[in-house]
Scaffold this active site. Sequence first.
Site, PDB file in Angstrom:
ATOM      1  N   SER A   7      65.260  -4.237 -20.810  1.00  0.00           N
ATOM      2  CA  SER A   7      63.341  -3.658 -20.128  1.00  0.00           C
ATOM      3  C   SER A   7      63.098  -5.615 -20.326  1.00  0.00           C
ATOM      4  O   SER A   7      63.846  -6.014 -21.247  1.00  0.00           O
ATOM      5  CB  SER A   7      63.138  -3.100 -21.552  1.00  0.00           C
ATOM      6  N   GLN A   8      62.325  -4.751 -19.190  1.00  0.00           N
ATOM      7  CA  GLN A   8      61.505  -6.479 -19.131  1.00  0.00           C
ATOM      8  C   GLN A   8      60.635  -6.465 -20.271  1.00  0.00           C
ATOM      9  O   GLN A   8      60.793  -7.911 -20.874  1.00  0.00           O
ATOM     10  CB  GLN A   8      60.931  -7.130 -17.886  1.00  0.00           C
ATOM     11  N   SER A   9      59.889  -5.594 -20.097  1.00  0.00           N
ATOM     12  CA  SER A   9      59.260  -6.116 -21.949  1.00  0.00           C
ATOM     13  C   SER A   9      59.643  -5.875 -23.532  1.00  0.00           C
ATOM     14  O   SER A   9      58.863  -6.250 -24.324  1.00  0.00           O
ATOM     15  CB  SER A   9      58.096  -5.139 -21.702  1.00  0.00           C
ATOM     16  N   LYS A  59      52.390  -2.107 -15.444  1.00  0.00           N
ATOM     17  CA  LYS A  59      53.383  -3.611 -16.108  1.00  0.00           C
ATOM     18  C   LYS A  59      54.296  -3.236 -17.379  1.00  0.00           C
ATOM     19  O   LYS A  59      55.533  -2.915 -17.305  1.00  0.00           O
ATOM     20  CB  LYS A  59      52.460  -4.657 -16.725  1.00  0.00           C
ATOM     21  N   THR A  72      63.085  -0.817 -12.390  1.00  0.00           N
ATOM     22  CA  THR A  72      63.872  -2.463 -11.856  1.00  0.00           C
ATOM     23  C   THR A  72      65.170  -2.563 -12.783  1.00  0.00           C
ATOM     24  O   THR A  72      65.651  -2.905 -12.741  1.00  0.00           O
ATOM     25  CB  THR A  72      62.755  -3.617 -11.767  1.00  0.00           C
ATOM     26  N   SER A  73      64.681  -2.530 -14.122  1.00  0.00           N
ATOM     27  CA  SER A  73      65.774  -3.076 -15.376  1.00  0.00           C
ATOM     28  C   SER A  73      67.426  -1.920 -15.149  1.00  0.00           C
ATOM     29  O   SER A  73      68.137  -2.263 -15.293  1.00  0.00           O
ATOM     30  CB  SER A  73      65.048  -2.735 -16.477  1.00  0.00           C
ATOM     31  N   HIS A  98      75.663  12.664   5.332  1.00  0.00           N
ATOM     32  CA  HIS A  98      75.485  14.007   4.319  1.00  0.00           C
ATOM     33  C   HIS A  98      74.138  14.092   4.068  1.00  0.00           C
ATOM     34  O   HIS A  98      73.222  14.113   3.538  1.00  0.00           O
ATOM     35  CB  HIS A  98      76.435  13.945   2.886  1.00  0.00           C
ATOM     36  N   THR A 132      59.087  -0.424 -23.688  1.00  0.00           N
ATOM     37  CA  THR A 132      59.384   0.530 -22.205  1.00  0.00           C
ATOM     38  C   THR A 132      59.610   2.121 -23.185  1.00  0.00           C
ATOM     39  O   THR A 132      60.728   2.513 -24.022  1.00  0.00           O
ATOM     40  CB  THR A 132      60.276   0.524 -21.554  1.00  0.00           C
TER      41      THR A 132
END
Length: 693
Positions: free
Chosen positions: A431-433, A688, A386-387, A587, A436
Amino acid sequence: MCGIFAYLNYGVNRERRYILQVLFNGLRRLEYRGYDSAGICIDDSSSPSPSLLPSPSSSVNGCPPLVFRQEGNIESLVKSVYKEVAETELNLEESFSIHAGIAHTRWATHGEPAPRNSHPQTSGAGNEFLVVHNGVITNYEVLKETLIRHGFTFESETDTEVIPKLAKFVFDKANEEEGDQPVTLSQVVVEVMRHLEGAYALIFKSQHYPNELIACKRGSPLLLGVKELNEDPNNGPALHDDKFLSKNGHPKELFLSSDANAIVEHTKKVLMIEDGEVVHLKDGAVSILKFDNAKGRNGGTYARPASVQRALSILEMEVEQINKGNYEHYMQKEIHEQPESLTTTMRGRLIRGGSCKSKSVLLGGLKDHLKTIRRSRRIVFIGCGTSYNAALAARPILEELSDLPVTMEIASDLVDRQAPIYREDTAVFVSQSGETADTLQALEYASENGALCVGITNTVGSAIARKTHCGVHINAGAEIGVASTKAYTSQIVVMAMLALAIGGDTISTQARREAIIDGLCDLPNKVREVLKLDQEMKDLAKQLIAEQSLLVFGRGYNYATALEGALKVKEVALMHSEGILAGEMKHGPLALVDENLPILVIATRDACFSKQQSVIQQLHARKGRLIVMCSKGDAASIIPGGSCRVIEVPQVEDCLQPVINIVPLQLLAYHLTVLRGYNVDQPRNLAKSVTTQ
């Protein structure tokens, strides 16, 4: 990934029932990290008074610690513990004035989910040394072979089991060599660390050292929480020399955890443990030692590492942030929190000025580095999942306003390729956390190559926040659901503000920048408006509940929306979904189109709008089963004969449109998951915070 938690009460009487509840609740707060089994360790009976304790070198006396491990969720562990307690008639009302308990949630990396592979892992019969571990030991096979040659037997398939067995080996060998000079638990742990390779956060408990705990880390996150600390009124809380709590007899409670969520309900005073630190809890005091791998044994004795002084920090979060409130699931709560989280993200950062002052952006964490960023050779966005998608959504506006080349890198791929990173580059790590593992390794690689490293995280004090040269906290609030929602939209907004800050001295783009700032100010209201589509998305989910696949076509700013929307559907609803760049349709992907396969096309108004109209026409001509997301008022002109499902969303500035467009897809993924009967907040096999590679 794995979650570790420990609770030590000193000088305050706590019943065994209370201690169990604290440990269980700590694990519940860590559930969102992802897990497939769990375990705890408590003492069997009250320890003798310190004056009656045997020396560490003497044989083990008393009952060994009690270890409970169970496959499945935490409630399965709770039931099994109380069942065993009833069968053994263990006294839950027994009171302890000092007690150390440890707990763990395991996300399987080595060995299937099973009690034998759950933590705490033990040194063998008698549970002389016990360890809970978050991370991966990369050289465990070599250590295991060595320990087997010395007579140790292994019961699990985990990499962790080598750690307590290695601790027992070190302890036994030290007592043979040292004679009358007892070895301390910290010396044992430091010697164990000397042999470990990989990433880890560890908590040690030993029957040889009653009521002591040791925590250490390398790469994986770990915090110490302190309750009822006597503060110096002049200097505030600080860790002086090697002990910051005197043996003054005042009651105190100490907590160790993988993250703050398990600590905040007890105390807001925490210490972010740094890599290489060894934190020793003993007699109500805390010793903080710095591990030095080059400093080994000295003259046949185990050297004591140097002590360090650290200051406590205050958590800026409330317990309410990690509760569900009136919502059924965390993901649902976090989707609906986005108007507030976006407001918090922008608070104090948008300057709309007066009559003589232009609108601008102030990012305090970057202001001293903006000139360096503007002189960069290029900007490199680095992230995962997601990041990465959030950075991709922001790339066009950053290119437009900065007039710099902007490249995208998936963190693991960057490291695998050892791609060129130059001193003139600005590397932005998203990065959310902030923990990572792949992103941290890429950060280390970029730092070694001399690039300016910028962090964008949601976690104050995280590894990325500490190790980058500068950065911005997205301030989205605690995000518990494994599938990121509000962090994604806040990341896009922060990166849009980054683009505004970098391009802030360019006259030619002033009107564009001011329009974006106005759009940002109104964005929370637009998100509230799009959240009203909740029931409509639930109805659409009912139509798609039996489908096996979903394609999502996007272009320009909304290629990232297609990727992120598809990711949400696959990770929580467990439905195959694929985000596709619409320009690549002919394609290959066009071969999949028929009257059965649902296809969602994002066609809101931007520079690619006319091209998306063409895509819709081509899919319609091949009898595609279309779902079209368009700007309000465009349905009649964009949909051929009103023949397909339409999702109408508010129109905003093109670079902010991905924030609006992702919300209906988040709602769709949520409702699909609930209707299909899956766990929304803890999807199968996912974690998570991905702290292993």
